[in-house]
Write an enzyme that holds these catalytic residues in place. Structure first.
Site, PDB file in Angstrom:
ATOM      1  N   SER A 139       0.849  -1.184   0.000  1.00 54.31           N
ATOM      2  CA  SER A 139       0.000   0.000   0.000  1.00 54.31           C
ATOM      3  C   SER A 139       0.883   1.232   0.000  1.00 54.31           C
ATOM      4  CB  SER A 139      -0.908   0.026   1.238  1.00 54.31           C
ATOM      5  OG  SER A 139      -1.584   1.267   1.340  1.00 54.31           O
ATOM      6  N   TYR A 152      -1.398  -0.546  10.344  1.00 52.17           N
ATOM      7  CA  TYR A 152      -1.556  -0.703   8.889  1.00 52.17           C
ATOM      8  C   TYR A 152      -0.318  -0.221   8.151  1.00 52.17           C
ATOM      9  CZ  TYR A 152      -3.736  -0.811   4.306  1.00 52.17           C
ATOM     10  OH  TYR A 152      -4.021  -1.093   2.989  1.00 52.17           O
TER      11      TYR A 152
END
Length: 261
Positions: A139, A152
């Site tokens: 990501s 995350y």
């Protein structure tokens, strides 16, 4: 072509499954939800070509068994995509968030390695290992740490570094390791966000570009390309400027451990 995809019940995994099925590939679809997997399989061209595996990627024994079954049925496996992932806001000062951090790290990082592990020896013994791809879904959030996203951001940064290390290890065998770092893609994971998401891309468009990247064996790519330029800028910003610009960035909401998927 035979392709194994985790996280296939929704989001990026589902979009990638649809794109590969449309290209004529035979798929191994792994996800947690039987109904969603069955609906996906039934909607694909030639559903009889595809295998369905209901399992959680954190159950490594079940994941390994699914991989071995797909290898047995397929003969050769050409692409493995570790697409399963979860996201939740986390704040380290809250003791209860430590369990959330562990779950995010286990699902996003450790399960990526557990997904690849059973396939690597098989790929190394195939006639053309240079045609094989191990694909990690990272990501843009893994390039610099984002506020409220300790777990995350850390997990996706770890995926980037892990895949880079694995790429070096696989170089001698010819197996290509591909790291894809999505920006904002329109999936259930992003649809809960209440803040603006620049360059938001439909999942099917992401999948089409990802397939070209995987086929080419590109080592690392940010999709969409506009976020690639943002990523380059983030890498070179000095800490004082990055901190000033992003310390008040919007945060994803925190979740209690029992509500995580």
């Amino acid at each position: 072509m035979n392709v194994f995809i985790t996280g296939a019940s929704s989001g990026l995994g589902e979009a990638l499954a649809r794109a590969y099925a449309a290209s004529g590939a035979s798929l191994g679809l792994l996800g947690r939800r039987t109904d969603a997997l069955q609906a996906l399989k039934d909607s694909l061209p030639h559903p009889e070509k595809h295998q369905m595996y209901v399992a959680d990627v954190n159950d490594h024994a079940a994941l390994h068994a699914a991989a071995q079954d797909f290898i047995r049925r397929s003969g050769e496996v050409h692409v493995v995509i570790a697409s399963a992932g979860i996201s939740a806001g986390t704040l380290t000062e809250h003791a209860e968030d430590l369990a959330v951090i562990r779950k995010v790290m286990d699902t996003n990082l450790l399960a990526t390695a557990a997904t690849f592990a059973p396939f690597i020896p098989h790929m190394q013994q195939q006639k053309r290992p240079q045609d094989c791809r191990l694909v990690g879904i990272a990501s843009v959030a893994g390039i610099r740490g984002l506020p409220g996203a300790e777990a995350y951001s850390a997990s996706k940064a770890a995926v980037i570094s892990y895949c880079e290390s694995l790429r070096l290890e696989m170089r001698a065998s010819g197996i290509r390791v591909v790291t894809i770092a999505p920006g904002y893609i329109d999936t259930p994971m992003t649809q809960v966000n209440t803040y603006a998401m620049p360059f938001l891309m439909p999942a099917d468009q992401f999948a089409a570009r990802a397939l070209r990247t995987i086929q080419a064996g590109t080592s690392y790519r940010v999709i969409p390309w506009q976020m690639g330029w943002v990523a380059r800028l983030l890498r070179i910003l000095p800490n004082w400027l990055y901190d000033f610009a992003f310390s008040q960035a919007p945060r994803k909401g925190r979740l209690p451990p029992e509500s995580l998927p």
